[in-house]
Design a protein around this motif. Structure first.
Motif, PDB file in Angstrom:
ATOM      1  N   HIS A  57       0.841  -1.196   0.000  1.00  0.00           N
ATOM      2  CA  HIS A  57       0.000   0.000   0.000  1.00  0.00           C
ATOM      3  C   HIS A  57       0.876   1.245   0.000  1.00  0.00           C
ATOM      4  CE1 HIS A  57      -2.281   3.248   2.050  1.00  0.00           C
ATOM      5  NE2 HIS A  57      -3.143   2.902   1.125  1.00  0.00           N
ATOM      6  N   ASN A  58       0.537   2.193  -0.865  1.00  0.00           N
ATOM      7  CA  ASN A  58       1.243   3.471  -0.897  1.00  0.00           C
ATOM      8  C   ASN A  58       0.409   4.483  -0.123  1.00  0.00           C
ATOM      9  OD1 ASN A  58       2.471   5.912  -1.444  1.00  0.00           O
ATOM     10  ND2 ASN A  58       2.613   5.586  -3.654  1.00  0.00           N
ATOM     11  N   GLY A  59       0.821   4.762   1.114  1.00  0.00           N
ATOM     12  CA  GLY A  59       0.132   5.739   1.947  1.00  0.00           C
ATOM     13  C   GLY A  59       0.627   7.153   1.734  1.00  0.00           C
ATOM     14  N   GLY A  60       1.528   7.350   0.776  1.00  0.00           N
ATOM     15  CA  GLY A  60       2.108   8.665   0.532  1.00  0.00           C
ATOM     16  C   GLY A  60       1.397   9.449  -0.557  1.00  0.00           C
ATOM     17  N   GLN A  61       2.059  10.517  -0.981  1.00  0.00           N
ATOM     18  CA  GLN A  61       1.514  11.412  -2.003  1.00  0.00           C
ATOM     19  C   GLN A  61       2.258  11.314  -3.332  1.00  0.00           C
ATOM     20  OE1 GLN A  61      -1.312  13.344  -1.397  1.00  0.00           O
ATOM     21  NE2 GLN A  61      -1.299  12.041   0.428  1.00  0.00           N
ATOM     22  N   VAL A  62       3.319  10.478  -3.386  1.00  0.00           N
ATOM     23  CA  VAL A  62       4.102  10.301  -4.612  1.00  0.00           C
ATOM     24  C   VAL A  62       4.185   8.818  -4.948  1.00  0.00           C
ATOM     25  CG1 VAL A  62       5.467  12.405  -4.220  1.00  0.00           C
ATOM     26  CG2 VAL A  62       6.323  10.207  -3.388  1.00  0.00           C
ATOM     27  N   LEU A  63       4.555   8.516  -6.184  1.00  0.00           N
ATOM     28  CA  LEU A  63       4.714   7.142  -6.633  1.00  0.00           C
ATOM     29  C   LEU A  63       5.820   6.458  -5.828  1.00  0.00           C
ATOM     30  CD1 LEU A  63       4.004   4.943  -8.801  1.00  0.00           C
ATOM     31  CD2 LEU A  63       5.866   5.908 -10.150  1.00  0.00           C
ATOM     32  N   HIS A  64       5.539   5.266  -5.347  1.00  0.00           N
ATOM     33  CA  HIS A  64       6.538   4.432  -4.682  1.00  0.00           C
ATOM     34  C   HIS A  64       6.475   3.055  -5.311  1.00  0.00           C
ATOM     35  CE1 HIS A  64       7.669   7.199  -1.509  1.00  0.00           C
ATOM     36  NE2 HIS A  64       6.398   7.395  -1.187  1.00  0.00           N
ATOM     37  N   GLU A  65       7.500   2.253  -5.031  1.00  0.00           N
ATOM     38  CA  GLU A  65       7.505   0.884  -5.503  1.00  0.00           C
ATOM     39  C   GLU A  65       8.217  -0.006  -4.499  1.00  0.00           C
ATOM     40  OE1 GLU A  65       9.531   0.910  -9.259  1.00  0.00           O
ATOM     41  OE2 GLU A  65      11.450   1.411  -8.372  1.00  0.00           O
ATOM     42  N   MET A  66       7.888  -1.256  -4.557  1.00  0.00           N
ATOM     43  CA  MET A  66       8.586  -2.259  -3.758  1.00  0.00           C
ATOM     44  C   MET A  66       9.225  -3.214  -4.746  1.00  0.00           C
ATOM     45  SD  MET A  66       7.084  -4.808  -0.853  1.00  0.00           S
ATOM     46  CE  MET A  66       8.094  -6.064  -0.085  1.00  0.00           C
ATOM     47  N   VAL A  67      10.557  -3.360  -4.630  1.00  0.00           N
ATOM     48  CA  VAL A  67      11.299  -4.251  -5.502  1.00  0.00           C
ATOM     49  C   VAL A  67      12.088  -5.205  -4.612  1.00  0.00           C
ATOM     50  CG1 VAL A  67      12.978  -4.429  -7.376  1.00  0.00           C
ATOM     51  CG2 VAL A  67      11.527  -2.395  -7.210  1.00  0.00           C
ATOM     52  N   LEU A  68      11.920  -6.504  -4.818  1.00  0.00           N
ATOM     53  CA  LEU A  68      12.661  -7.522  -4.075  1.00  0.00           C
ATOM     54  C   LEU A  68      13.967  -7.821  -4.796  1.00  0.00           C
ATOM     55  CD1 LEU A  68       9.757 -10.112  -3.641  1.00  0.00           C
ATOM     56  CD2 LEU A  68      10.485  -8.399  -1.970  1.00  0.00           C
TER      57      LEU A  68
END
Length: 163
Positions: free
Chosen positions: A84-95
């Motif tokens: 979940h992106n709780g922020g105001q900008v694009l985020h990503e999760m990369v393993l």
């Protein structure tokens, strides 16, 4: 002849610009699991959604942190990450491995609009959710990170221990 050359150049530029646009979950093509196309990596492989044994929720925020930032899983486990992106900008999760993520972060600094949608990553717009299904086939210390330019450098990195 000049018209044909101009058209060809315009088509190549258009194709190249889309190849390097770093998309979010709406730009990424819907991914369908295909066991025949699974690539084995140093940190596991794409997991079969039908074989998920555990779900882990991870939140991303504009303070450049993941919550939780320290995860532990068992070798052989297939995990569904709900990101979940709780922020105001694009985020990503990369393993990935520490080395692979650092190299990818460097590439993202050079090509910030690069698009790619690999099974070990989820690009998530503000207020939205993404998903990764991953099978952890090897024990070790790995990481997850946001590789949006500046985020990795700001410490948006988590630890993943596979026992």
């Amino acid at each position: 002849m000049k018209t044909l050359q101009a058209f060809t150049l315009a088509a190549l530029l258009a194709a190249a610009s889309t190849a390097f646009a770093h998309g979010d979950e709406e730009h990424a093509k819907p991914h369908k699991f295909d066991a025949a196309k699974v690539e084995v990596t140093d940190f596991g492989q794409e997991g079969d959604p039908k074989k998920v044994t555990r779900t882990i929720k991870v939140d991303m925020a504009d303070n450049m942190r993941f919550t939780p930032a320290d995860l532990a899983v068992r070798r052989g486990e297939t995990v569904r990450f709900i990101v979940h992106n709780g922020g105001q900008v694009l985020h990503e999760m990369v393993l990935g491995t520490r080395e692979a993520l650092a190299a990818h972060a460097e590439l993202m600094r050079k090509f910030p609009d690069m698009e790619h949608a690999d099974p070990n990553m989820a690009h998530v717009k503000p207020g939205r959710r993404g998903e990764i299904v991953w099978q952890f086939t090897k024990a070790g210390e790995f990481q997850f990170a946001c590789l949006q330019p500046g985020h990795f450098e700001a410490g948006m990195v988590g630890r993943l221990t596979v026992k």
